[in-house]
Design an enzyme around this catalytic site. Structure first.
Site, short mmCIF file in Angstrom:
data_model
loop_
_atom_site.label_atom_id
_atom_site.label_comp_id
_atom_site.label_asym_id
_atom_site.label_seq_id
_atom_site.Cartn_x
_atom_site.Cartn_y
_atom_site.Cartn_z
N ASP A 196 6.41 -3.59 -1.01
CA ASP A 196 5.67 -2.66 -0.14
C ASP A 196 6.58 -1.48 0.21
O ASP A 196 7.81 -1.61 0.22
CB ASP A 196 5.22 -3.40 1.14
CG ASP A 196 3.98 -2.78 1.76
OD1 ASP A 196 3.60 -1.65 1.39
OD2 ASP A 196 3.39 -3.44 2.64
N LYS B 287 13.59 8.17 3.39
CA LYS B 287 13.06 7.24 4.40
C LYS B 287 14.15 6.54 5.21
O LYS B 287 13.85 5.80 6.14
CB LYS B 287 12.20 6.16 3.71
CG LYS B 287 11.11 6.69 2.78
CD LYS B 287 9.98 7.32 3.55
CE LYS B 287 8.80 7.74 2.70
NZ LYS B 287 8.03 6.67 2.13
N LYS C 61 6.04 1.23 9.39
CA LYS C 61 5.04 1.29 8.34
C LYS C 61 3.71 1.73 8.94
O LYS C 61 3.56 1.79 10.14
CB LYS C 61 4.87 -0.08 7.65
CG LYS C 61 6.05 -0.40 6.76
CD LYS C 61 5.88 -1.71 6.00
CE LYS C 61 4.57 -1.85 5.28
NZ LYS C 61 4.29 -0.77 4.33
N THR D 183 0.85 -1.19 0.00
CA THR D 183 0.00 0.00 0.00
C THR D 183 0.89 1.24 0.00
O THR D 183 1.98 1.22 0.56
CB THR D 183 -0.89 -0.03 1.26
OG1 THR D 183 -1.69 -1.22 1.21
CG2 THR D 183 -1.81 1.18 1.35
N GLU E 2 -0.67 -5.35 5.99
CA GLU E 2 0.67 -5.38 5.37
C GLU E 2 1.58 -6.35 6.12
O GLU E 2 2.34 -7.11 5.50
CB GLU E 2 1.28 -3.98 5.36
CG GLU E 2 0.60 -3.01 4.40
CD GLU E 2 1.11 -1.59 4.51
OE1 GLU E 2 1.17 -0.92 3.49
OE2 GLU E 2 1.47 -1.16 5.63
#
Ligand code: 5RP
Length: 235
Positions: free
Chosen positions: A89, A129, A102, A32, A111
């Site tokens: 992901d 990130k 996450k 997602t 997830e």
């Protein structure tokens, strides 16, 4: 180049690289977020061109289901399969040991189920990130049953977090997850023991799942942009 364009270029590049790693006859965990959305799109392109055949996707959210349908990727549920070959992901933070935060899209519960089942889990991120330690920039999402929001907030504060109930954008009131729960965003100064914190948080009554993914990722692909050119490196 505008900053937003650079981020989009990085996400596109890393999404394309991850999609290129998928082989025919695979079952794929579909993550997602905006980076994974590019990977799903490129998987659909490979399927449409005949480069990829006989793939099935396991979605981690309504977003992933909608995108998979849009790009012609057949979907299966966990009841219909006995393994997942590869998952792709995104993440909100990645540390040097490939531990993750996450849940920026409130999808971390599904997830974690899907990504943990995958034989290979590729994380797709842009360079912003990468952190050390976890918690440096992003609050830790915690999915909570609605009736337990107050006691879980107090429990998280006792553990040292500053806590906010996540509110909707273009929707009044709190974010409601795909499971009908709420999300508390818990900002810790630094998460020095991700494995311990992950377990402690999931032991609080009313917590369904938290966004710490410890020892789940196999590969991290990082998108970067230099002089307007996007590139991808593997950590
Ligand atoms: C959703 C997630 C996302 O993968 C994470 O928030 C990263 O999103 P993006 O690729 O849009 O930056 O965990 O719950």
């Amino acid at each position: 180049m505008a900053e937003m364009d650079a981020v989009k270029l990085m996400k596109q590049a890393v999404g394309r690289s991850a999609a290129a790693e998928v082989q025919s006859d695979s079952i794929i965990g579909l993550g997602t977020g905006s980076t994974t959305a590019f990977a799903i799109q490129f998987l659909g392109d490979r399927l449409a061109s005949g480069d990829l055949k006989n793939i099935k996707g396991v979605p981690t959210s309504f977003q992933a289901s909608v995108l998979a349908k849009k790009y012609g990727i057949p979907l299966v549920t966990l009841d219909e399969i006995d393994h997942i070959d590869i998952a792709i992901d995104g993440a909100d933070e990645v540390d040097p040991k490939f531990n993750l935060i996450k849940g920026g899209g409130a999808a971390h519960t599904r997830e974690k189920i899907v990504d943990s089942l995958a034989e290979k889990f590729i994380v797709v991120v842009d360079s912003s990130k990468l952190v050390d330690p976890l918690g440096s920039t992003f609050p830790l999402p915690v999915e909570v049953l609605p009736m337990a929001v107050s006691p879980v907030t107090r429990a998280l504060e006792t553990l040292g977090a500053t806590v906010e109930l996540r509110m909707g954008v273009n929707k009044d009131g709190p974010v409601i997850t795909d499971q009908g729960n709420m999300v508390l965003d818990a900002k810790f100064d630094a998460i020095t023991d991700p494995a311990g914190l992950e377990k402690n948080l999931n032991n609080i009554p009313g917590v369904l799942e938290n966004g710490l993914f410890v020892g789940v990722a196999s590969d991290v692909l990082v998108g970067e942009v230099k002089d307007g050119e996007a590139s991808v490196r593997s950590l």
